[in-house]
Design an enzyme around this catalytic site. Structure first.
Site, PDB file in Angstrom:
ATOM      1  N   CYS A   1      -5.232  -2.932   2.671  1.00  0.00           N
ATOM      2  CA  CYS A   1      -5.026  -2.930   4.118  1.00  0.00           C
ATOM      3  C   CYS A   1      -6.254  -3.377   4.886  1.00  0.00           C
ATOM      4  O   CYS A   1      -6.625  -4.542   4.886  1.00  0.00           O
ATOM      5  CB  CYS A   1      -4.545  -1.548   4.568  1.00  0.00           C
ATOM      6  SG  CYS A   1      -3.792  -1.559   6.223  1.00  0.00           S
TER       7      CYS A   1
ATOM      8  N   GLU B   1       0.842  -1.199   0.000  1.00  0.00           N
ATOM      9  CA  GLU B   1       0.000   0.000   0.000  1.00  0.00           C
ATOM     10  C   GLU B   1       0.877   1.248   0.000  1.00  0.00           C
ATOM     11  O   GLU B   1       1.859   1.334   0.754  1.00  0.00           O
ATOM     12  CB  GLU B   1      -0.885  -0.020   1.251  1.00  0.00           C
ATOM     13  CG  GLU B   1      -1.739   1.217   1.441  1.00  0.00           C
ATOM     14  CD  GLU B   1      -2.434   1.226   2.803  1.00  0.00           C
ATOM     15  OE1 GLU B   1      -3.386   2.013   2.964  1.00  0.00           O
ATOM     16  OE2 GLU B   1      -2.022   0.447   3.693  1.00  0.00           O
TER      17      GLU B   1
ATOM     18  N   LYS C   1      -9.712   2.024  -3.083  1.00  0.00           N
ATOM     19  CA  LYS C   1     -10.168   1.491  -1.806  1.00  0.00           C
ATOM     20  C   LYS C   1     -11.588   1.954  -1.525  1.00  0.00           C
ATOM     21  O   LYS C   1     -11.914   3.142  -1.628  1.00  0.00           O
ATOM     22  CB  LYS C   1      -9.224   1.944  -0.685  1.00  0.00           C
ATOM     23  CG  LYS C   1      -9.500   1.285   0.656  1.00  0.00           C
ATOM     24  CD  LYS C   1      -8.448   1.689   1.690  1.00  0.00           C
ATOM     25  CE  LYS C   1      -8.671   0.952   3.002  1.00  0.00           C
ATOM     26  NZ  LYS C   1      -7.682   1.330   4.034  1.00  0.00           N
TER      27      LYS C   1
END
Length: 492
Positions: A365, A255, A315
């Site tokens: 994540c 990330e 995301k």
């Protein structure tokens, strides 16, 4: 309440890296016994709150590191913040025990249906609520402790929250040993454990296409340097060199490995990665933030395919206080030096990245904590992914249990979906997990390195992919209906 909080805190040892999954059973038995001593709803709610407080503070204490070491928050204020978070999380424990006790009184339940039906279901429902209320924070849900334990066999059917209900049922069975009908507890405990162990042998998905060779990068860049402009060029060079060191079917970075918007990068930086992908027949996935306008930012991964096509995943499930600031809390984030922002959410369902015979679906994540959202992506995508890829940066949490806990969470996602999970992280856990939730290869934590492996993609649907949490909730509703019916028969 002090003993309830201590019991909740001891639950930390049931999770990774300790792995004492069996410890959950006597701890939950202690909670349920305390709640069942009398039918006082208020007392039951306070005991559940204290247990939830201890559970949350112990399980998520590593947030203190991000707040104080990297966020610059005063240590006393950091400790208060963690206690306040635990106090909030404790509300879900209070809901579980308080509502269960209220139903006990309202329905005039006997001890057996109260312990074996109502309390386990309400425990699972409270964890499910914790997973989505105010965007959710389901870290350290009880089911995660059971990946490699018998109850893990239920993951492809009931998911992590369903396993939480079964873990609570096992605790209730132990509590039943204090009652005259202890054989009920012994029998149900044995059946649940044996069934879970048997389900581990069931193959829900099947191999798809040919395996691909992957290279997963772990840069181990210090968190206090990652977003420092003085170290940006050094970090960019590091990851470009790691990417171009050797070809592979898939090369993945962590990330925000590229910790700058494309507009801020040196001229030709991304073009050089695209050229490498074409010249070596490699697909590259890289973590980067995108700025689509002065007010529209996304925490994303980009991709370059060998044929020149590009890929992007944004995301979807953002982190409160880290990627968006909840209304009314800007004063709190202004007290810290963490680079925070208000990112835009990606679409709930996004296309996977096609790589040879495989389709790779990234998650960024914290997103892999939400198994129902990954199941939705696999269920609703026109061409479901055959491999999952988590890109993370947990350097915010120092040398804590956050890394092994996150690896355990990724293992649960593999169990639920029957898909391998690849992990490329800044300092751990960079790993390859197969479709049965087993870690096949892993880099040492807090080191710089590259994990190379051959990975077989999987196709097909588990019951959890098809129905998500609906199965666990439906069975829970049936259990509550059974408890009500038993109480009605007893009054007749």
């Amino acid at each position: 309440m002090v003993f309830a909080a201590l019991a909740g805190g001891l639950s930390l040892f049931s999770f990774a890296p300790f792995g004492w999954w069996w410890l959950q059973f006597p701890l939950l038995a202690f909670l349920f016994y305390q709640v069942g001593i009398d039918a006082n709803t208020k007392r039951a709610a306070w005991i559940g709150w204290a247990y939830g407080l201890g559970w949350s503070v112990a399980g998520m204490h590593w947030l203190y590191i991000a707040l104080t070491r990297f966020g610059g928050l005063n240590p006393i204020l950091g400790a208060i913040a963690i206690l306040l978070l635990g106090a909030y999380m404790g509300i879900y424990g209070a809901v579980a025990t308080g509502v269960a006790s209220w139903l006990r009184t309202k329905w005039s339940l006997k001890v057996k249906p109260f312990l074996l039906l109502v309390l386990p279901v309400m425990w699972g429902v409270s964890e499910w609520l914790r997973g989505w209320v105010f965007t959710g924070f389901p870290w350290a849900a009880s089911g995660y402790a059971h990946n490699d334990a018998p109850l893990g066999g239920f993951a492809p059917i009931l998911g992590v929250y369903g396993i939480g209900v079964l873990a609570a049922l096992c605790g209730a069975c132990i509590a039943m040993l204090t009652q005259r009908s202890r054989m009920w507890g012994i029998s149900i405990f044995a059946i649940v454990i044996a069934t879970g162990a048997g389900l581990h042998t069931w193959q829900w998905t099947q191999p798809a296409g040919q395996p691909i060779k992957v290279r997963l990068l772990q840069g181990d860049i210090s968190q206090d340097e990652k977003f420092d402009e003085r170290h940006l060029v050094q970090a960019l060079d590091l990851y470009r060199n790691m990417i171009t060191e050797a070809p592979a079917d898939l090369i993945a970075t962590p990330e925000t490995a590229i910790a700058a918007f494309p507009q801020q990068l040196p001229v030709g930086y991304l073009a050089s990665l695209a050229n490498y992908a074409r010249s070596t027949n490699s697909a590259i996935i890289y973590g980067i933030p995108f700025a689509d306008s002065p007010t529209h930012f996304a925490n994303s991964v980009g991709g370059f395919a060998p044929n020149g096509q590009t890929y992007r995943y944004d995301k979807h499930h953002l982190v409160p206080f880290g990627e968006f600031i909840p209304t009314g809390f800007r004063w709190f984030t202004d007290m810290m030096a963490i680079p925070l922002g208000d990112f835009s959410r990606g679409a709930p369902v996004q296309a996977p990245f096609a790589i040879k015979d495989q389709r790779v679906l990234p998650n960024v994540c914290y997103e892999d904590v939400f198994g129902e959202e990954i199941a939705q992506q696999l269920r609703e995508a026109p061409q479901p992914a055959t491999l999952l890829l988590n890109v993370s940066n947990l350097a915010w949490y120092g040398e804590s249990v956050a890394i092994p806990q996150h690896l355990q969470i990724s293992q649960m996602r593999s169990l639920e979906t029957g898909r391998p999970m690849l992990r490329s992280t800044n300092n751990g856990a960079t790993a390859v997990i197969d479709g049965r939730g087993k870690v096949q290869a892993k880099l040492a934590y807090y080191t710089r390195g590259v994990l190379t492996a051959s990975v077989q993609g999987m196709a097909g649907s588990t019951p959890y992919i098809r129905f998500g949490n609906a199965l666990f909730l439906g069975l829970g509703a049936l259990a509550l209906l059974g408890a009500w019916f038993s109480a009605r028969r007893a009054r007749a």
